[in-house]
Design an enzyme around this catalytic site. Structure first.
Site, PDB file in Angstrom:
ATOM      1  N   CYS A   1       1.021  -0.912  -0.213  1.00 51.08           N
ATOM      2  CA  CYS A   1      -0.069  -0.054   0.136  1.00 51.08           C
ATOM      3  C   CYS A   1       0.809   1.216  -0.109  1.00 51.08           C
ATOM      4  CB  CYS A   1      -0.964   0.057   1.104  1.00 51.08           C
ATOM      5  SG  CYS A   1      -0.138   0.112   2.810  1.00 51.08           S
ATOM      6  N   THR A   2       0.444   2.241   0.360  1.00 52.74           N
ATOM      7  CA  THR A   2       1.081   3.439   0.211  1.00 52.74           C
ATOM      8  C   THR A   2       2.211   3.759   1.183  1.00 52.74           C
ATOM      9  OG1 THR A   2      -0.901   4.846  -0.422  1.00 52.74           O
ATOM     10  CG2 THR A   2       1.182   6.188   0.176  1.00 52.74           C
TER      11      THR A   2
END
Length: 317
Positions: free
Chosen positions: A179-180
């Site tokens: 994810c980020t």
């Protein structure tokens, strides 16, 4: 050297006095002069803050001085100006909404997928027995994702649990989640393990750290970030633009929010269509009476709505 920094971070750690801590935390940040967005819950804290180098150092020192947050890892970006216009710090039930009826069935402080450092992730991701899983929302992976990654049709991370059954076909594979910044993977990998997946890994520090330490190799497109930059470059090795303008189909790396606040949809739009539609996703939104002025960025500060006095009076009656 740029004048400002933006810090992306999180820490899962039990906070007994979380609601009061959120109020105290907000005061400290405002007194320091930072801007940003922080969520504090009983399970920890999650934030992105921005300020001068001195302000950011003072904030990191403040976090590390609290023994509950020794495991915090800050991803630091050098920026030309603060990445936010205001400072928000709110208490919520979770720092990442899991979508579970009982969020306590998983605990990221006790059991998650094995953490892979960026270079380890890069070395593993192309193996035949590996599946790369993007646990972010549609608007995020539409802007950019790892080459050959599996993406999920979800509007919010809280929809992730409902997609587990679709992943059952990969139970015999090694699943590499990303994810980020890493925070969603803590819960996604924990949930996958809870549901019987055996070989679950996560990219430590997320896409942002991967860009800094592994050159972002094979991350296609840009990475969505939750501040007024909206999107940042990740890949300095073999970059490519993969997102397309929603309106005309032209390849574009630009993502905005619809100028109609009642829509506010995240979508990719080229500059030509942006100016033609005045920052709206459609003609209908362009003509909406509450449409916000478009300045070419597609980023808008949330403006508090007027209090509905009649509704308050009825609620208190």
């Amino acid at each position: 050297m740029k004048a400002y920094q933006t810090l992306l971070y999180y820490c899962y750690s039990h906070i007994q006095d979380a609601e009061q801590y959120a109020a105290d935390h907000l005061k400290f940040c405002k007194d320091l002069g930072l801007t940003g967005r922080i969520i504090i819950a009983d399970e920890g804290l999650n934030g992105t803050v921005s300020g001068t180098r001195e302000q950011c150092k003072a904030y990191m020192d403040y976090i590390y001085a609290d023994g509950r947050f020794n495991a915090t890892e800050f991803k630091i970006d050098e920026v030309d100006e603060p990445s936010f216009m205001k400072m928000h710090c709110r208490y919520k039930s979770e720092i990442v909404h899991s979508g579970l009826k009982d969020p306590q069935v998983i605990d990221p402080t006790k059991k998650t997928g094995k953490h892979l450092e960026p270079k380890e992730f890069m070395e593993m991701k192309d193996r035949d027995d590996v599946v790369i899983l993007d646990v972010r929302s549609n608007y995020e992976h539409n802007l950019g994702k790892f080459k050959n990654a599996i993406t999920l049709d979800i509007d919010n991370f809280r929809d992730f649990p409902s997609m587990i059954n679709e992943l059952a076909q990969y139970k015999d594979k090694k699943i590499l989640t990303y994810c980020t910044g890493g925070i969603k993977c803590e819960k996604a990998s924990a949930l996958l393990l809870h549901e019987g997946f055996k070989n679950v890994y996560q990219l430590h520090g997320g896409i942002i750290k991967y860009g800094k330490e592994a050159g972002g190799k094979d991350f296609e497109g840009k990475c969505y970030v939750f501040d007024n930059r909206i999107a940042v470059d990740v890949n300095s090795v073999n970059p490519v633009v993969v997102s397309k303008c929603r309106n005309c189909g032209k390849t574009t790396p630009k993502m905005i929010n619809c100028a109609n606040p009642e829509c506010n949809e995240h979508f990719t739009q080229c500059d030509e269509c942006g100016w033609e539609l005045d920052g709206a996703c459609s003609t209908a939104c362009k003509e909406h009476p509450r449409k916000r002025p478009y300045d070419g960025t597609g980023y808008y500060v949330k403006v508090p709505q007027p209090i509905n006095k009649k509704k308050v009076e009825l609620a208190n009656a």
